[in-house]
Design an enzyme around this catalytic site. Structure first.
Site, PDB file in Angstrom:
ATOM      1  CD  GLU A  29      -2.483  -1.155   2.601  1.00 42.38           C
ATOM      2  OE1 GLU A  29      -2.829  -0.282   3.190  1.00 42.38           O
ATOM      3  OE2 GLU A  29      -2.632  -2.585   3.245  1.00 42.38           O
ATOM      4  CD  GLU A  34      -8.931   2.242   5.153  1.00 41.90           C
ATOM      5  OE1 GLU A  34      -8.922   1.693   6.467  1.00 41.90           O
ATOM      6  OE2 GLU A  34      -7.855   2.020   4.576  1.00 41.90           O
TER       7      GLU A  34
END
Length: 415
Positions: free
Chosen positions: A220, A331
């Protein structure tokens, strides 16, 4: 009236006495537990903060230690004891393009104002004693909570996660065997955070495995605002990895555990990025590319034109070979799931468009021939779309595949 005032004064004095009594009791309770906690904190600080060759004090309060490249935390990993550092990738992906008329943003970090690290060192944001005290435990420091990615099943259909975990997503995704990386241009913002242990981020995920098997592998990279981790509300560059579905044995943010090997002396993972976009005004972007090098198999990270470093493929299980899913988007985490006022992206919904909503553009994937191509069959997920949403659209052919995403969190239309 005088009697009332006297009663109030007496009440305040009494309450103050009770409060101070409580502090004293807390200070003497469980001394062995507190001593153990201090020992754990000191031990972790010794592991994380390697002896620097130079130190730079940033105006945002960060301390950047310039650590010799061979002494970085990655080499505490048992599989990396005799590792030979690969200073740059053997091959770049072919087919890279960006025809946008938005000027590329050469990454600038706040600590650059006061110096730079010398050659053969890497900049590491120093972990402070108070940083570890804010963590729920030293074991969990620098780690994401489970369900930090929208869960997908094997037939491209979303699997609803347990919303009590507090994670909300607005993302695009593509699933196919044998992905070898992805590149995208990320719009930079500084979202409002409702409370200190909330976070808001924008990132890419490269994944293999699953939550069900507790063997989810991820790579990520992106930007985030996370007061509980960084002690401020600045927009910061970050990376993350896991090979066990975000459980406690592997993976972490940035360089807070062994794994990611940094080769660049200009970029501090976890460091503040500036400038950021303004609503209705100037827009700032940053390119992020992650791909599997054909020689050696390492997963390389390139940010804003800089080779930053790599994840050795052998620290993973599924990602030793290739990825099965790639995701891009936002997110938000909050213990007050469904009730938080924490913004995602710009804090505005996708339908507001350019200069108001956040975007990710020129979304590409790396195929088995090491070429960047547009992903096929891109899906969208926003399970709480009254708070945060995502949509694709047409702004111009120079944007390639792109999304707008984000939202304000709790609002009059939220359930």
């Amino acid at each position: 009236m005088a009697a009332t005032r006297a009663c109030l004064v007496a009440l305040v004095v009494a309450l103050t006495f009770v409060f101070l009594e409580g502090l004293a009791a807390a200070a003497t309770a469980n001394p062995e537990g507190r001593a153990q906690r201090r020992r754990e904190v000191r031990s972790l600080l010794r592991r994380l903060n390697k002896p620097p060759l130079a130190t730079i004090q940033s105006v945002d309060g960060d301390i950047i230690d310039c650590v010799h490249i061979s002494k970085q935390p990655a080499f505490d990993h048992p599989l990396l004891k005799n590792h030979t550092i690969q200073m740059q990738p053997a091959y770049n992906p072919g087919g890279m393009y960006d025809k946008s008329n938005i000027a590329p943003h050469r990454i600038a970090q706040t600590w650059h104002q006061n110096g730079k690290c010398p050659e053969n060192t890497i900049p590491i944001r120093r972990t402070k004693y108070e940083d570890l005290l804010r963590a729920s435990s030293t074991r969990r420091y620098g780690k994401k909570r489970p369900e930090s990615i929208a869960n997908l099943n094997s037939v491209n259909e979303p699997v609803t996660p347990n919303i009590s975990t507090g994670h909300q997503h607005a993302i695009a995704y593509a699933q196919v065997d044998n992905y070898h990386g992805t590149k995208a241009t990320f719009n930079l913002w500084k979202p409002t955070i409702g409370r200190d242990n909330d976070f808001s981020l924008t990132q890419l995920w490269i994944t293999g495995g699953s939550y069900r098997g507790n063997d989810l592998n991820t790579i990520e990279a992106g930007w985030q605002v996370y007061p509980d981790l960084y002690k401020d509300r600045n927009t910061r560059l970050f990376v993350y990895w896991t090979r066990d579905a975000y459980h406690q044995t592997t993976g972490c943010y940035n360089l807070q555990c062994p794994g990611f090997i940094q080769t660049n002396n200009q970029i501090a993972l976890g460091g503040s990025i500036s400038p950021t976009s303004t609503y209705g005004g100037a827009q700032y972007d940053i390119d992020i590319l992650v791909w599997k090098d054909k020689v050696g198999g390492n997963w390389w990270l390139q940010v804003g034109g800089y080779y930053v470093g790599y994840w050795p493929s052998f620290i993973f299980s599924y990602l030793q070979n290739s990825a099965s899913s790639v995701q891009w988007g936002g997110e938000v985490y909050s213990p007050d799931v469904g009730q938080t006022s924490t913004h995602m992206g710009s804090g505005h919904f996708p339908n507001e468009g350019f200069r108001q909503a956040s975007y990710i553009r020129n979304i590409q994937v790396v195929d088995t021939s090491n070429s960047l191509i547009p992903p096929s069959d891109v899906g969208l997920i926003a399970r709480h779309n009254n708070s945060y949403n995502v949509q694709s659209g047409i702004y111009g052919s120079d944007w390639g595949i792109y999304i707008y995403y984000g939202g304000p969190g709790k609002n009059i239309n939220s359930p």
